[in-house]
Scaffold this motif. Sequence first.
Motif, PDB file in Angstrom:
ATOM      1  N   GLY A  89       0.818  -1.207   0.090  1.00 19.16           N
ATOM      2  CA  GLY A  89       0.164   0.100   0.010  1.00 19.16           C
ATOM      3  C   GLY A  89       0.850   1.225  -0.201  1.00 19.16           C
ATOM      4  O   GLY A  89       1.983   1.435   0.626  1.00 19.16           O
ATOM      5  N   GLY A  90       0.556   2.113  -0.836  1.00 22.48           N
ATOM      6  CA  GLY A  90       1.176   3.410  -0.939  1.00 22.48           C
ATOM      7  C   GLY A  90       2.244   3.293  -2.229  1.00 22.48           C
ATOM      8  O   GLY A  90       2.566   4.517  -2.757  1.00 22.48           O
ATOM      9  N   GLY A  91       2.464   2.162  -2.817  1.00 20.75           N
ATOM     10  CA  GLY A  91       3.327   2.156  -3.984  1.00 20.75           C
ATOM     11  C   GLY A  91       4.726   2.335  -3.513  1.00 20.75           C
ATOM     12  O   GLY A  91       5.168   2.679  -2.389  1.00 20.75           O
ATOM     13  N   PHE A  92       5.808   2.492  -4.443  1.00 17.64           N
ATOM     14  CA  PHE A  92       7.139   2.816  -4.459  1.00 17.64           C
ATOM     15  C   PHE A  92       7.724   3.649  -5.507  1.00 17.64           C
ATOM     16  O   PHE A  92       7.420   3.227  -6.750  1.00 17.64           O
ATOM     17  N   PRO A  93       7.866   4.954  -5.306  1.00 18.75           N
ATOM     18  CA  PRO A  93       8.014   5.509  -3.858  1.00 18.75           C
ATOM     19  C   PRO A  93       6.505   5.814  -3.406  1.00 18.75           C
ATOM     20  O   PRO A  93       5.631   6.134  -4.173  1.00 18.75           O
ATOM     21  N   GLN A  94       6.467   5.810  -1.767  1.00 18.41           N
ATOM     22  CA  GLN A  94       5.292   6.479  -1.488  1.00 18.41           C
ATOM     23  C   GLN A  94       5.173   7.835  -1.445  1.00 18.41           C
ATOM     24  O   GLN A  94       6.398   8.431  -1.137  1.00 18.41           O
TER      25      GLN A  94
ATOM     26  N   CYS B 279       6.804   9.572   1.659  1.00 19.45           N
ATOM     27  CA  CYS B 279       7.913   8.678   2.499  1.00 19.45           C
ATOM     28  C   CYS B 279       9.271   9.446   1.912  1.00 19.45           C
ATOM     29  O   CYS B 279       9.423   9.451   0.790  1.00 19.45           O
ATOM     30  N   GLY B 280      10.003   9.817   2.934  1.00 20.84           N
ATOM     31  CA  GLY B 280      11.372  10.285   2.469  1.00 20.84           C
ATOM     32  C   GLY B 280      12.685   9.491   3.076  1.00 20.84           C
ATOM     33  O   GLY B 280      13.461   9.718   3.068  1.00 20.84           O
ATOM     34  N   CYS B 281      12.127   7.878   3.209  1.00 25.25           N
ATOM     35  CA  CYS B 281      13.082   7.110   3.444  1.00 25.25           C
ATOM     36  C   CYS B 281      14.114   6.910   2.519  1.00 25.25           C
ATOM     37  O   CYS B 281      14.044   7.455   1.363  1.00 25.25           O
TER      38      CYS B 281
ATOM     39  N   ILE C  65      10.281 -24.803  -2.505  1.00 21.33           N
ATOM     40  CA  ILE C  65       9.203 -24.414  -2.947  1.00 21.33           C
ATOM     41  C   ILE C  65       9.498 -24.748  -4.574  1.00 21.33           C
ATOM     42  O   ILE C  65      10.689 -24.017  -5.223  1.00 21.33           O
ATOM     43  N   PRO C  66       8.943 -25.404  -5.407  1.00 18.43           N
ATOM     44  CA  PRO C  66       9.224 -25.627  -7.082  1.00 18.43           C
ATOM     45  C   PRO C  66       8.666 -24.469  -7.784  1.00 18.43           C
ATOM     46  O   PRO C  66       7.861 -23.674  -7.157  1.00 18.43           O
ATOM     47  N   GLY C  67       9.508 -24.735  -8.928  1.00 19.44           N
ATOM     48  CA  GLY C  67       8.898 -23.661  -9.774  1.00 19.44           C
ATOM     49  C   GLY C  67       9.276 -22.108  -9.604  1.00 19.44           C
ATOM     50  O   GLY C  67       9.803 -21.672  -8.704  1.00 19.44           O
ATOM     51  N   PRO C  68       8.844 -21.359 -10.553  1.00 17.74           N
ATOM     52  CA  PRO C  68       9.106 -19.884 -10.409  1.00 17.74           C
ATOM     53  C   PRO C  68       8.482 -19.467  -8.972  1.00 17.74           C
ATOM     54  O   PRO C  68       7.335 -19.733  -8.870  1.00 17.74           O
ATOM     55  N   ARG C  69       8.946 -18.569  -8.276  1.00 21.24           N
ATOM     56  CA  ARG C  69       8.604 -18.175  -6.849  1.00 21.24           C
ATOM     57  C   ARG C  69       8.907 -16.502  -6.848  1.00 21.24           C
ATOM     58  O   ARG C  69      10.237 -16.347  -7.102  1.00 21.24           O
ATOM     59  N   PHE C  70       8.035 -16.055  -6.386  1.00 17.58           N
ATOM     60  CA  PHE C  70       8.264 -14.361  -6.503  1.00 17.58           C
ATOM     61  C   PHE C  70       7.653 -13.903  -4.935  1.00 17.58           C
ATOM     62  O   PHE C  70       6.506 -14.307  -4.495  1.00 17.58           O
ATOM     63  N   TYR C  71       8.465 -12.952  -4.622  1.00 20.27           N
ATOM     64  CA  TYR C  71       7.995 -12.007  -3.429  1.00 20.27           C
ATOM     65  C   TYR C  71       7.126 -10.902  -4.045  1.00 20.27           C
ATOM     66  O   TYR C  71       7.591 -10.219  -5.139  1.00 20.27           O
ATOM     67  N   ILE C  72       6.094 -10.683  -3.523  1.00 16.10           N
ATOM     68  CA  ILE C  72       5.265  -9.533  -3.872  1.00 16.10           C
ATOM     69  C   ILE C  72       4.523  -8.649  -2.894  1.00 16.10           C
ATOM     70  O   ILE C  72       4.691  -9.163  -1.539  1.00 16.10           O
ATOM     71  N   HIS C  73       3.969  -7.608  -3.280  1.00 14.60           N
ATOM     72  CA  HIS C  73       3.561  -6.658  -1.964  1.00 14.60           C
ATOM     73  C   HIS C  73       4.630  -6.056  -1.026  1.00 14.60           C
ATOM     74  O   HIS C  73       4.616  -6.343   0.114  1.00 14.60           O
ATOM     75  N   VAL C  74       5.486  -5.793  -1.860  1.00 14.99           N
ATOM     76  CA  VAL C  74       6.973  -5.196  -1.196  1.00 14.99           C
ATOM     77  C   VAL C  74       6.668  -3.830  -0.589  1.00 14.99           C
ATOM     78  O   VAL C  74       6.368  -3.030  -1.503  1.00 14.99           O
ATOM     79  N   ASN C  75       6.887  -3.543   0.679  1.00 17.85           N
ATOM     80  CA  ASN C  75       6.849  -2.191   1.076  1.00 17.85           C
ATOM     81  C   ASN C  75       7.777  -1.347   0.771  1.00 17.85           C
ATOM     82  O   ASN C  75       8.978  -1.841   0.566  1.00 17.85           O
ATOM     83  N   ASN C  76       7.637  -0.104   0.706  1.00 16.56           N
ATOM     84  CA  ASN C  76       8.528   0.903   0.140  1.00 16.56           C
ATOM     85  C   ASN C  76      10.073   1.042   1.172  1.00 16.56           C
ATOM     86  O   ASN C  76      11.041   1.491   0.554  1.00 16.56           O
ATOM     87  N   THR C  77       9.611   0.353   2.294  1.00 16.84           N
ATOM     88  CA  THR C  77      11.006   0.483   3.306  1.00 16.84           C
ATOM     89  C   THR C  77      11.793  -0.672   2.963  1.00 16.84           C
ATOM     90  O   THR C  77      12.936  -0.910   3.851  1.00 16.84           O
TER      91      THR C  77
END
Length: 298
Positions: A11-16, A19-21, A256-268
């Motif tokens: 939530g907020g996207g990247f960059p948010q 946010c000034g991180c 974990i088999p097959g392609p695997r992805f992390y998603i919903h990554v926070n801007n920090t």
Amino acid sequence: MRVRVLGSAAGGGFPQWNCGCSNCRGVRTGTIPARARTQESVAVTADDEHWILLNASPDVRQQIDAFPALHPRAVRQTPIAAIVLTNGDLDHCLGLLSLRESEPLAVYATDRVRHGFVDHNAVARALERFPGHVGWTRLVPGTEVSLPGGFVLEPVAAPGRPPLHLLGRVEPSDEDNIGLVIRDPRGGSLAYFPGVARVTPPIADALRGTDCCFFDGTFWSSDELIALGIGARRAEQMGHLPVGGSDGSLAALPGIPGPRFYIHVNNTNPLLREDSAAHAAVRAAGWEVAYDGLGVEL
């Protein structure tokens, strides 16, 4: 099965916007190796005619414009045949209101998520422009339903929490948060779990029993926001299992088999930096970090 990542950030996207991180500053100025990202949503199809949206982010209009396969093919038409909601968080369902222009919508959600979006929500009346404007199909964890285009969908209960705007107003429920297992009987299967507070045996079985998975990559560490001085709650208290650490998802989900992805990554999250140790660690373990425009064929 074709899979297209429309948005990959939390939530907020990247960059948010507020946010000034170091991550947000760096991607704005182009001084770090990182890609800007819109808020998380994925589209899947089995026939290139009927596309299913997994969550409808506030950035849905921009995401549709960026992907020609979702463009209308007539004066008034959409290839989006259904929308499946994993929870009632605003970054997952607010996009429904951007799809209000007199187009029938088929939405799949648990009763809990539907009530949270519709009840006492005057703005939701924007989706009542004609009888049957929105058709809701109830999802029950463990019960399969058919989706347009030939998919079979199985919702899986995922530990989480009620959406922020309902915290303290409702008791937690198993229907607050789900993951999705989507199978094409002709071949190909996907596990989609963008928000998970801990890994349960059914979740582990779903991840190991499908050809590809997308999993909660919101935070790298449990105290990520605390350490930056921009929050007081740990990742788990917000409904997200961190990726790193001895108790994180990277350690909890080997093999974990097959392609695997992390998603919903926070801007920090340091995963967003392609030169970070965190990014290198997930790639060494066989995972990738999802980005907007990523395509997978199963």
